[in-house]
Design an enzyme around this catalytic site. Structure first.
Site, mmCIF file in Angstrom:
data_model
loop_
_atom_site.group_PDB
_atom_site.id
_atom_site.type_symbol
_atom_site.label_atom_id
_atom_site.label_comp_id
_atom_site.label_asym_id
_atom_site.label_seq_id
_atom_site.Cartn_x
_atom_site.Cartn_y
_atom_site.Cartn_z
ATOM 1 N N ASP A 6 0.829 -1.387 0.112
ATOM 2 C CA ASP A 6 -0.597 0.157 0.053
ATOM 3 C C ASP A 6 0.935 1.266 -0.075
ATOM 4 O OD1 ASP A 6 -2.107 1.370 0.483
ATOM 5 O OD2 ASP A 6 -3.188 1.146 2.210
ATOM 6 N N ALA A 7 1.370 2.058 -1.197
ATOM 7 C CA ALA A 7 2.584 2.327 -1.214
ATOM 8 C C ALA A 7 1.742 3.811 -2.383
ATOM 9 C CB ALA A 7 3.545 1.859 -2.252
ATOM 10 N N LYS A 8 0.724 4.018 -2.281
ATOM 11 C CA LYS A 8 0.082 5.183 -3.305
ATOM 12 C C LYS A 8 1.514 5.850 -4.188
ATOM 13 C CE LYS A 8 -3.671 5.288 -0.352
ATOM 14 N NZ LYS A 8 -3.075 3.998 1.028
ATOM 15 N N ARG A 9 2.508 5.202 -5.407
ATOM 16 C CA ARG A 9 3.333 5.461 -5.948
ATOM 17 C C ARG A 9 2.255 6.322 -7.245
ATOM 18 N NH1 ARG A 9 5.229 5.462 -1.036
ATOM 19 N NH2 ARG A 9 7.600 4.247 -1.492
#
Lengths: 273, 273
Positions: free
Chosen positions: B91-94
């Site tokens: 869950d990095a939202k890159r």
């Protein structure tokens, strides 16, 4: 670093150049690969050769993250090597719900000691605000980017006729101030920069896309400069990969100097420095 | 992991539970702090206690990044400890321009071996596509999030009357397929999930916001389930911090079991498993 100090640096160096440290093991000169930490060694020499001409360094975090824990070590060492008088940008494009953004802020402003971080706006106010709670630290929010995909959503017009990037600028400029927020504004379209400047007259813009991505420095200054310069113009590949021989640092210095000299002329023209 | 295997796991465990490993040194039981790597030790015991009931684990990367290189080591060890039959979500939202998103993809799919990563849509097609080039790896794109700030831009209506999240769903669903893309869809509003389900009938949704953030599991299933379940429902704090005593893992297991049992009923009801 606060805005006053940043502007002082710009006036002193007659430069609003940001050097992008997008350091890629596949692209650095072969002779560096025998070093214990080739990425750091490359950055160190680039910093030595360019610091006279630049007011900001911007490592794109992806380049370091792709190398795992070793990459994070190279990043940390690089950050520590950058002179304190130069503004530092973690180009990380982070953003998450409030308590999680606080952790990203902690990572980049405390665990590391960056002056600023790029943040994506999609998740709204509580994803941005935690970054604004640190004194003399900055959010650089994505507004209008310079890539192909910027056309997918950023230009979508609302029922009131406003493109999304305008909604982002208008709303988010109330979350912080020109003392702790900047915007990413792509340089590939001069008239677009003018449009953005009208909406947020005081904020600094971080402008990627000059050089390799095709934007014109003259247009950026003409349409984007304000009374305190208000611009940081980034160049990455054009500087750091100017040569891939043993003279890479010298070549980078020359390219940075060339841009700085163009910038000095533009600062004279628009700000009479 | 491919979609077929994921659905097999859901049927076998009668669960569509994702456990969020948002592991915070300030919140883990005191007795673990004497361990060499308290974060990993905590995660390991949570995984042991919950794996029977869960089909996915989702470490939020901010929690690890905030701890510097030590955090990345804890993350890597945690990932290696998770059984291969369980789906893993970074869950990095890159999300960045094309060549940079490729590096993030490399970081999470090669340097580490996650099955999927959460990605922010603001920069459009070239920021998302590089993640889709890896076989049996997934993009989980932010569509409609569950936080306060989701109202700032995600609900802004276009001139054609479509909210931004709908534009994101319609455009991005053409970039990949239901075999390599999922969407983040917040659970705080049941009727919103129904709206999203109509636009993308086949895709899996990663649903945060059940429990601590206030969403109802029954509503999520009622409005969001499709013929292959199509849901991963996340719970983080409600499970991993169910107790902060020496019984933390046991307490986490109990909470996970409770959710799994509710899910079994819902799977029976809507899919006749």
């Amino acid at each position: 670093m606060n805005r006053k100090t940043l502007f002082e640096q710009i006036k002193q160096k007659k430069s609003f150049l940001c050097v992008g440290l997008d350091t890629d093991p596949a692209k650095i000169p072969a002779h560096l690969l025998k070093e214990a930490d080739p990425i750091y060694e490359f950055n160190k020499q680039i910093i030595d050769a360019t610091q006279e001409y630049t007011v900001a360094y911007k490592p794109n975090i992806a380049f370091y993250e792709a190398l795992g824990t070793k990459g994070w070590e190279s990043l940390q060492k690089t950050l520590e090597y950058i002179p304190k008088s130069i503004f530092t940008i973690a180009d990380a494009k982070r953003g998450d719900i409030g308590n999680t953004s606080s952790l990203y802020a902690k990572a980049f402003f405390e665990t590391m000691d960056f002056d600023s971080i790029t943040v994506a706006p999609y998740m709204g106010i509580d994803s941005v605000k935690p970054f604004l709670e640190f004194k003399d630290k900055w959010v650089i929010l994505l507004a209008l980017t310079s890539n192909e995909g910027s056309m997918d959503f950023q230009l979508t017009r609302s029922a009131e006729g406003k493109p999304l990037f305008q909604e982002v600028l208008e709303k988010s400029s109330k979350w912080g101030t020109p003392e702790n927020m900047m915007y990413v504004v792509g340089a590939t379209r001069g008239e677009k920069i003018a449009e953005v400047r009208k909406i947020v007259p005081e904020h600094f813009f971080l402008v990627p896309g000059v050089g390799a991505q095709g934007g014109s420095l003259k247009d950026v200054a003409k349409y984007g400069m304000n009374s305190e310069c208000g611009l940081l113009v980034n160049s990455s590949r054009g500087i750091i990969y100017a040569s891939n021989g043993e003279d890479f640092a010298e070549a980078a210095g020359k390219e940075a100097k060339k841009l700085q000299e163009e910038m000095a002329v533009l600062l004279d023209k628009y700000l009479s420095l």
